[in-house]
Scaffold this active site. Structure first.
Site, PDB file in Angstrom:
ATOM      1  N   ASN A   8       0.833  -1.273   0.064  1.00 26.43           N
ATOM      2  CA  ASN A   8       0.031   0.029   0.038  1.00 26.43           C
ATOM      3  C   ASN A   8       1.004   1.254   0.027  1.00 26.43           C
ATOM      4  O   ASN A   8       0.649   2.153   0.956  1.00 26.43           O
ATOM      5  CB  ASN A   8      -0.931   0.056   1.320  1.00 26.43           C
ATOM      6  CG  ASN A   8      -2.339  -0.474   1.042  1.00 26.43           C
ATOM      7  OD1 ASN A   8      -2.748  -0.455  -0.370  1.00 26.43           O
ATOM      8  ND2 ASN A   8      -2.834  -1.364   1.862  1.00 26.43           N
ATOM      9  N   HIS A   9       1.716   1.143  -0.969  1.00 20.79           N
ATOM     10  CA  HIS A   9       2.726   2.366  -0.916  1.00 20.79           C
ATOM     11  C   HIS A   9       3.257   2.271  -2.512  1.00 20.79           C
ATOM     12  O   HIS A   9       3.329   1.380  -3.137  1.00 20.79           O
ATOM     13  CB  HIS A   9       3.717   2.474   0.007  1.00 20.79           C
ATOM     14  CG  HIS A   9       4.483   1.316   0.029  1.00 20.79           C
ATOM     15  ND1 HIS A   9       4.637   0.504   1.313  1.00 20.79           N
ATOM     16  CD2 HIS A   9       5.331   0.588  -0.783  1.00 20.79           C
ATOM     17  CE1 HIS A   9       5.310  -0.760   1.161  1.00 20.79           C
ATOM     18  NE2 HIS A   9       5.929  -0.456  -0.145  1.00 20.79           N
ATOM     19  N   ALA A  10       3.979   3.570  -2.696  1.00 20.32           N
ATOM     20  CA  ALA A  10       4.880   3.566  -3.624  1.00 20.32           C
ATOM     21  C   ALA A  10       6.099   4.039  -3.404  1.00 20.32           C
ATOM     22  O   ALA A  10       6.363   4.794  -2.381  1.00 20.32           O
ATOM     23  CB  ALA A  10       4.529   4.482  -4.859  1.00 20.32           C
TER      24      ALA A  10
ATOM     25  N   ARG B 196       1.627  -0.289  -4.946  1.00 17.45           N
ATOM     26  CA  ARG B 196       1.670  -1.796  -5.091  1.00 17.45           C
ATOM     27  C   ARG B 196       1.067  -2.288  -3.813  1.00 17.45           C
ATOM     28  O   ARG B 196       1.099  -1.737  -2.599  1.00 17.45           O
ATOM     29  CB  ARG B 196       2.848  -2.515  -5.263  1.00 17.45           C
ATOM     30  CG  ARG B 196       3.870  -2.656  -3.933  1.00 17.45           C
ATOM     31  CD  ARG B 196       4.306  -1.550  -3.523  1.00 17.45           C
ATOM     32  NE  ARG B 196       5.314  -0.751  -4.487  1.00 17.45           N
ATOM     33  CZ  ARG B 196       6.566  -0.790  -4.954  1.00 17.45           C
ATOM     34  NH1 ARG B 196       7.290  -1.577  -4.127  1.00 17.45           N
ATOM     35  NH2 ARG B 196       7.057   0.210  -5.809  1.00 17.45           N
TER      36      ARG B 196
ATOM     37  N   ILE C 229       5.741   6.853  -0.512  1.00 16.28           N
ATOM     38  CA  ILE C 229       4.582   7.554  -0.784  1.00 16.28           C
ATOM     39  C   ILE C 229       3.527   6.508   0.049  1.00 16.28           C
ATOM     40  O   ILE C 229       3.494   5.421  -0.734  1.00 16.28           O
ATOM     41  CB  ILE C 229       4.253   8.074  -2.041  1.00 16.28           C
ATOM     42  CG1 ILE C 229       5.172   8.808  -2.918  1.00 16.28           C
ATOM     43  CG2 ILE C 229       2.867   8.480  -2.199  1.00 16.28           C
ATOM     44  CD1 ILE C 229       4.755   9.085  -4.251  1.00 16.28           C
TER      45      ILE C 229
END
Ligand code: TYD
Length: 138
Positions: A54-56, A102, A127
């Site tokens: 749950n981030h980039a 992702r 992020i």
């Protein structure tokens, strides 16, 4: 080596050598994957109902390899294109370039996911808010 366009998420097939002693799979930085490897971490012991990621990452390109078991990865790239990959082959890795959102889930009990990274760890290059990720793309 398969290299996509910038920000393309893609599967990479690794060279595998089998003989009567068993199997051996090789990954070389800048050869089988499109970056030099600065960091490796691995994920294991994740319950089936848990969602990770749950981030980039702003700077880091990664290749994810399920050296044991399986998991599912959902990606959203800078063109808002969404893809789902089931990782269950230890001879293949999923290239997730920088600036791709992702989510990782459906980990099997025996899952060990090795992650090769182009950069050292820095929490500042993450992020973590989806809204912020979307805003970065415009
Ligand atoms: P986190 O990014 O939350 O894992 P995931 O995206 O798989 O859910 O990382 C879990 C913890 O590990 C968090 O405290 C940050 C730390 N960590 C490091 O110290 N170094 C690293 O290279 C990574 C990837 C995580």
């Amino acid at each position: 080596m398969k290299t996509g366009q910038k920000n393309d998420v893609s599967m990479i097939e690794f060279a595998s050598h089998g003989d009567d002693k068993g199997m051996l799979t090789v990954i070389e930085g800048d050869k089988s994957i499109p970056f030099s490897i600065k960091r490796l971490f691995y994920i294991y012991g994740t319950k089936e109902d848990v969602v990770r990621g749950n981030h980039a990452n702003k700077q880091t390109d990664m290749v994810l390899i399920p050296i044991s078991g399986s998991c599912t990865i959902e990606t959203i790239d800078t063109n808002q294109e969404q893809n789902t990959f089931v990782l269950n082959d230890k001879n293949q890795g999923l290239l997730i370039p920088k600036m791709v959102w992702r989510r990782m889930f459906n980990f099997s009990n025996d899952a060990v996911l090795v992650v090769l990274c182009s950069e050292h760890y820095s929490p500042n290059e993450y992020i973590n808010e989806y809204e912020e990720f979307i805003e970065c793309n415009y």
